[in-house]
Design an enzyme around this catalytic site. Structure first.
Site, PDB file in Angstrom:
ATOM      1  N   ASN A   1       0.879  -1.231   0.077  1.00 31.76           N
ATOM      2  CA  ASN A   1      -0.008  -0.083  -0.121  1.00 31.76           C
ATOM      3  C   ASN A   1       0.827   1.200  -0.176  1.00 31.76           C
ATOM      4  O   ASN A   1       1.313   1.822   0.999  1.00 31.76           O
ATOM      5  CB  ASN A   1      -0.819   0.020   1.102  1.00 31.76           C
ATOM      6  N   GLU A   2       1.265   1.889  -1.281  1.00 29.02           N
ATOM      7  CA  GLU A   2       1.982   2.771  -1.247  1.00 29.02           C
ATOM      8  C   GLU A   2       1.299   4.320  -1.030  1.00 29.02           C
ATOM      9  O   GLU A   2       0.087   4.303  -0.988  1.00 29.02           O
ATOM     10  CB  GLU A   2       2.437   2.894  -2.924  1.00 29.02           C
TER      11      GLU A   2
END
Ligand code: F6R
Length: 638
Positions: free
Chosen positions: A162-163
């Site tokens: 989850n950037e």
């Protein structure tokens, strides 16, 4: 420390954070929590559902779980696992796929049922990805939800993949990897261009649904993002900060990863502290940076307005404090890293005698020496010391295939021109192996040997720039590196024996080394562990009692001002020498150290860091130098 003193110090922390002296101790704590739950559930005949991560962070935890299975009978028969993520486009048997990683690092060594292990499908056709992600979420629900979720953290603040930009509601989906994340994976994939651009990851929301979350982090490179996650606002730019929303989340981290938390970095800002000399030095240097003033210009108001009134009361006046710290800082500066012979050494970092000294420089990979202390090596040699540089690992994993191919062609042509059949045959074999392994296949032992020799050649050429003769170089080729891959190295007695042999032969008066506070599975950290184990074996040797240890920080970063015990200024010419030395490492042009720091050109990073340190000294009101290499004293016996 009392409960109330601790809660005063941790008042800015929004997530329960436990700091451990080492990753192994943190892993033992988390392994206890996991084994207790598994045992309870096993006794009740019920499953335990674990959420698992990959990467270097959880490797030691998995080793500990394997140990408990093998030695203590911990059974994983009823355990169900869900991995956080998988690279999109990689099949499960690809050497860098997360499925492969899990098999190698955990599943193949415990009694888990293969059908109970789940990793997102990296090969789901593009049109089916959405449905496949949905099924993954459903499978987690069908298993009863995740009991314990293990997380690492990326330098972008990602959890899973989850950037930045991922919100707390996000679910399992296909994502695009951040460029920093891809750069961090470049070593595993032998080049950034080979790192997949997409991945499938559980969402932040999926992670937050777990009943218990442990986030693990080791090493200084994680420190900034950890502090932001724990003490900063909840924000999509640091997805890990959404763990603040979880009621039962604990960060278990080592001291290096904790180093940017307020309680470690500026404890005086949140509570009373014990003003010992180290704390005074740290706080006064911090104050000078904060106020952008030279040390001797700090005023009483600067101290009182910046949360240091109690120190002022204790010491009387800014004047006294300023002078003390000015002197301490000035005494770190020396042009004589091996000590100045026949000079008063009471205020110098190194002793005057013996002279000359046997100076041993330990370089985990063949670039670290010149990159971090090329100037000092040059000086030591010129000042008449007996310098040995020992390259601890061959560094062969960092040689790109095109460089190997060039060398093979050279061997082949040379063989043909002198009609040497053996040479030609070997070149053909190497060429065939190179072609067969493809872009991401593992190198054969012959290719690894060739790549190691290429790096030896570069190291010799670099050392020549620093005016060292080839006899002053040692190539240890520590076995842990030769038998391993990045993030999967394991040291053993053979590594320690090689180190002991070197130490006993050289009997150094001073050792320059690195690796403290780095990711425990990185080559520098493992080399440092090998050194510490070797020193234990040499504990009765006379030379050890008389040996000083100087730590250099490593290629991607520099010590902070309060940590520096020896600062060696370099003239513009010396810096040039060093840069020329760095340039000899031709195969490393496109490799890290920029992996650990963003820089336009990693070859400039060394001089950038050395110039920055010199600027700090200048800003503090000390002398103005072109560049400085710096070191921290280390007491292995403490
Ligand atoms: C891996 C994962 C990532 C890693 C993170 C840190 O499954 O989900 O979030 O935990 O990139 O990687 P390492 O541990 O290699 O520093």
């Amino acid at each position: 420390m009392s409960e109330s003193a601790l809660s005063e110090l941790t008042q800015r922390e929004q997530i329960a954070t436990r700091i451990y002296p080492s990753a192994d101790e943190a892993c033992a704590y988390v392994a206890d929590a996991i084994s207790q739950l598994i045992q309870q559930r096993n006794e009740a005949g019920k499953p335990t559902v674990l959420g698992l991560a990959t990467g270097s962070t959880p490797v030691r935890l998995y080793r500990e779980l394997i140990r408990r299975h093998q030695e203590e009978g911990l059974s994983f028969e009823r355990v169900i696992t869900f991995n956080l993520d998988e690279y999109y486009g990689l099949s499960g048997d690809h050497p860098e796929s997360y499925r492969r990683f899990m098999q190698d690092q955990l599943f193949d060594h415990i009694d888990i049922k293969p059908e109970n292990t789940h990793v997102p499908d990296g090969l789901a056709p593009r049109t089916d990805v959405f449905a496949s992600c949905h099924q993954y979420e459903q499978a987690i629900l069908d298993a009863g939800g995740i009991d314990i979720q293990i997380l690492g953290i990326g330098r972008t603040g990602h959890i899973g993949f989850n950037e930045p930009g991922s919100g707390p509601e996000s679910r399992t989906r296909l994502v695009t990897l951040d460029s920093l994340t891809r750069r961090d994976a470049a070593r595993d994939f032998l080049g950034e261009e080979n790192v997949p651009r997409h991945a499938i990851t559980m969402g932040v929301g999926t992670i937050l649904d777990a009943r218990k979350v442990f986030l693990l982090a080791w090493g200084e490179s994680k420190a900034p993002v950890l502090a932001e996650s724990v003490e900063g606002p909840q924000t999509e730019s640091i997805p890990a900060s959404f763990l603040q929303l979880h009621k039962n989340c604990t960060f278990c981290i080592d001291k290096a990863a904790a180093s940017r938390l307020t309680r470690e970095r500026h404890p005086w800002l949140v509570g009373p502290v014990e003003w010992d000399s180290a704390m005074i030095r740290k706080s006064v240097l911090w104050l000078a940076r904060k106020t952008d003033k030279a040390l001797l210009k700090l005023t009483d108001e600067d101290y009182t307005e910046n949360g240091m009134a109690d120190l002022l009361t204790e010491k009387g006046s800014a004047y006294n404090l300023n002078i003390d710290i000015f002197n301490v800082t000035q005494h770190t500066i020396t042009g004589w890293p091996g000590g100045k012979p026949n000079a008063d050494d009471s205020n110098r970092p190194e002793r005057a005698s013996p002279f000359p000294k046997r100076s041993l420089v330990l370089s985990p990979e063949p670039t670290d020496d010149v990159f971090c202390l090329g100037g000092v090596i040059h000086r030591l040699a010129n000042q008449g010391h007996d310098v040995t540089v020992a390259y601890m690992t061959s560094g062969n994993l960092a040689v790109p295939d095109p460089d190997a191919r060039r060398a093979i062609e050279l061997i082949n042509e040379m063989g043909e021109s002198i009609q040497d059949d053996t040479e030609v045959k070997h070149a053909r074999l190497l060429e065939q192996q190179l072609n067969e392994k493809g872009l991401l296949g593992e190198d054969t032992p012959e290719l690894r040997q060739l790549k190691g020799l290429i790096r030896r050649g570069e190291a010799r050429s670099s050392a020549r720039q620093l005016e060292l003769a080839p006899e002053q170089l040692r190539f240890l080729d520590l076995p842990f590196y030769e038998n391993g891959r990045y993030r999967r190295f394991k040291t053993d007695e053979a590594d320690v024996a090689a180190m002991v042999k070197l130490l006993e032969e050289i009997q150094p008066h001073q050792i320059f080394t690195t690796g403290l506070g780095q990711d425990p599975l990185s080559s520098p950290a493992l080399c440092f562990d090998v050194l510490l184990s070797a020193l234990k074996k040499c504990k009765d040797s006379a030379w050890l009692k008389d040996c000083l240890f100087w730590l250099y920080r490593g290629p991607g970063a520099e010590w902070e001002m309060h940590e520096i015990d020896m600062a060696v200024p370099l003239s513009p010419d010396e810096l040039e020498f060093k840069i020329k030395g760095i340039y000899q490492h031709q195969t490393q042009r496109s490799q890290s150290p920029s992996a650990s720091r963003q820089s336009e050109n990693s070859w400039n990073l060394a001089s950038e860091l050395n110039r920055t340190t010199a600027n700090y000294y200048d800003q503090l009101g000390l002398s103005e130098y072109e560049a400085i290499e710096c070191f921290k004293r280390f007491e292995p016996h403490a």
